[in-house]
Design a protein around this motif. Structure first.
Motif, mmCIF file in Angstrom:
data_model
loop_
_atom_site.group_PDB
_atom_site.id
_atom_site.type_symbol
_atom_site.label_atom_id
_atom_site.label_comp_id
_atom_site.label_asym_id
_atom_site.label_seq_id
_atom_site.Cartn_x
_atom_site.Cartn_y
_atom_site.Cartn_z
ATOM 1 N N GLY A 163 5.659 1.301 5.798
ATOM 2 C CA GLY A 163 6.525 0.232 6.272
ATOM 3 C C GLY A 163 6.667 -0.884 5.253
ATOM 4 O O GLY A 163 7.753 -1.453 5.079
ATOM 5 N N ASN A 196 7.752 1.471 11.000
ATOM 6 C CA ASN A 196 6.503 0.873 10.531
ATOM 7 C C ASN A 196 6.712 -0.429 9.772
ATOM 8 O O ASN A 196 5.754 -1.165 9.522
ATOM 9 C CB ASN A 196 5.738 1.879 9.662
ATOM 10 N N ALA A 197 7.960 -0.717 9.412
ATOM 11 C CA ALA A 197 8.267 -1.991 8.754
ATOM 12 C C ALA A 197 8.464 -3.117 9.763
ATOM 13 O O ALA A 197 8.549 -4.288 9.381
ATOM 14 C CB ALA A 197 9.533 -1.843 7.905
ATOM 15 N N SER A 212 9.177 5.300 8.592
ATOM 16 C CA SER A 212 8.827 4.183 7.709
ATOM 17 C C SER A 212 9.561 2.910 8.116
ATOM 18 O O SER A 212 9.031 1.803 7.958
ATOM 19 C CB SER A 212 9.160 4.535 6.254
ATOM 20 N N TYR A 213 10.767 3.053 8.643
ATOM 21 C CA TYR A 213 11.523 1.884 9.109
ATOM 22 C C TYR A 213 10.873 1.294 10.362
ATOM 23 O O TYR A 213 10.777 0.070 10.501
ATOM 24 C CB TYR A 213 12.977 2.270 9.375
ATOM 25 N N LYS A 233 1.388 1.492 8.182
ATOM 26 C CA LYS A 233 1.981 0.239 7.734
ATOM 27 C C LYS A 233 2.244 0.208 6.228
ATOM 28 O O LYS A 233 3.091 -0.559 5.759
ATOM 29 C CB LYS A 233 1.087 -0.936 8.145
#
Length: 410
Positions: free
Chosen positions: A212, A302-303, A299-300, A209
């Protein structure tokens, strides 16, 4: 000493050059990870691929030969680049004797002809990353003339798929559901067919997270705002337009909600891509991202709080489902095709994607933190079996299961 499969020639499309490439399409991504996984198992692998230009390079021990692209469109384009791929095979085969030739989502009919004539000693394997006839029915595009030409192209593609698959010694499918399609629509009969599920790279896709939050900061998303994410190609069957319209109604109830669209484009359906750009530009809550490198894509995920896969008409199992699960995301999608083989949950029906039931389901999930967490925990537990860490060994075991005895008898 018994011989096992070690030398493999792979035919595929748009094989990436690095982890910085943007790779959204599953029919590009999965052959890539599968091939790299086999290389890590000690296999000696050459890849013949389409690409933006003629080129050759090495990636993680895999030698890649790009033949560029084809000419014109449809079957003519496919025929032209597949012929160039076969010519490249003839060049490589002068100095290489391959145990297995593995064709992903392409047709190389000249290989089938050589096999039929007894002139191809390598074992011929095809992986069907989709079936063209159901794909055609899910196209949702163009006027009557365009759709007529599309149907003609689809019929030709179907016939070519059917002939090439019949020449193969082994067929692979990304779902058990698709095997049934192959048997019913393509009459593969007693041809051996194995399920090899697609998957995810556990070194990239995991719950994190903090990464994210960095994406949320970069995109101007507040800490308390809810985030829905879509990842996929700019194709009508993916239902991106339906999701945007549903989010209009979601925001009537949950005004602090944003939609991230991570969209890939592979040259087709330019008008639909333009439509999505126009829809996004009219809505401040829609954040449209293209050309996201593979190394950044997790990462996207996790966002986000929820991943929505609103596909219509036909899929086997979208790769985004594996990736979202690995990042600890709940996934809202149809309970159709091969999806229930890998995902548990309260699925949508196709009819719900086109009415008010769709936004209501999104609101229900985003409003119930306990339910979101339960689905996320279940997904993390279930997805581990689909890591590409074990993908190479599983595929190699299948090759050896079908071909090892023949090597021993040589």
């Amino acid at each position: 000493m018994s011989k096992t499969v070690r030398s493999i020639l792979v035919f595929t499309q748009m094989f990436p050059k690095s982890g910085n490439d943007a790779v959204i399409s599953g029919m590009i991504k999965n052959p890539f990870y599968q091939t790299i996984s086999l290389s890590k198992m000690g296999c000696d692998i050459d890849v013949v691929s389409t690409g933006d230009s003629r080129d050759s390079y090495e990636l993680d021990g895999v030698r890649v030969y790009s033949i560029g692209d084809g000419v014109l469109k449809g079957m003519v384009k496919s025929f032209s680049y597949e012929l160039k791929m076969f010519i490249k095979y003839l060049s490589l085969s002068r100095n290489n004797s391959y145990d297995v030739i593995h064709v992903h989502h392409l047709n190389i009919p000249w290989l089938g002809l050589l096999k039929k004539m007894g002139l191809l000693k390598s074992h011929l394997v095809y992986t069907a990353h989709g079936t063209s006839t159901p794909e055609l029915k899910a196209a949702r595009q163009g006027g009557w003339l365009f759709y007529f030409l599309l149907k003609v192209n689809g019929k030709l593609q179907h016939s070519m798929d059917k002939w090439c698959w019949k020449q193969a010694e082994l067929l692979l499918s990304p779902s058990a559901f698709q095997i049934k399609e192959m048997q019913e629509l393509y009459a593969v009969g007693n041809k051996p067919v194995e399920v090899v599920y697609n998957g995810y790279d556990e070194n990239l896709y995991f719950k994190h997270k903090e990464s994210g939050q960095k994406i949320k900061n970069r995109l101007g998303i507040g800490e308390t705002e809810k985030v829905v994410i879509f990842v996929g190609r700019a194709a009508r069957k993916k239902g991106i337009d339906l999701l945007i319209k549903a989010m209009d109604e979601v925001r009537d109830t949950l005004s602090d909600t944003k939609l991230i669209i991570v969209m890939g484009f592979i040259g087709r359906q330019k008008d639909f891509r333009k439509q999505i750009y126009n829809m996004a530009s009219e809505r401040e809550y829609v954040i449209l991202c293209e050309n996201v490198p593979e190394s950044d894509l997790a990462s996207y995920y996790n966002a986000a709080d929820l991943c929505v896969v609103p596909s219509l008409g036909y899929e086997s199992i979208p790769t985004v489902i594996y990736e979202a699960m690995a990042c600890g995301l709940p996934v809202l999608t149809q309970g159709a095709w091969g999806i229930p083989e890998v995902l548990n949950g309260d699925f949508l029906k196709e009819s719900e994607l086109k009415n008010k039931a769709f936004p209501k389901r999104i609101i229900q999930l985003l409003s119930d933190e306990e339910l979101l967490n339960r689905y996320a925990t279940e997904n993390l537990k279930n997805v581990a079996q689909f890591s590409w860490r074990n993908g190479g060994s599983k595929l190699l075991a299948i090759f050896n299961k079908h071909f090892k005895n023949e090597f021993d008898n040589e």
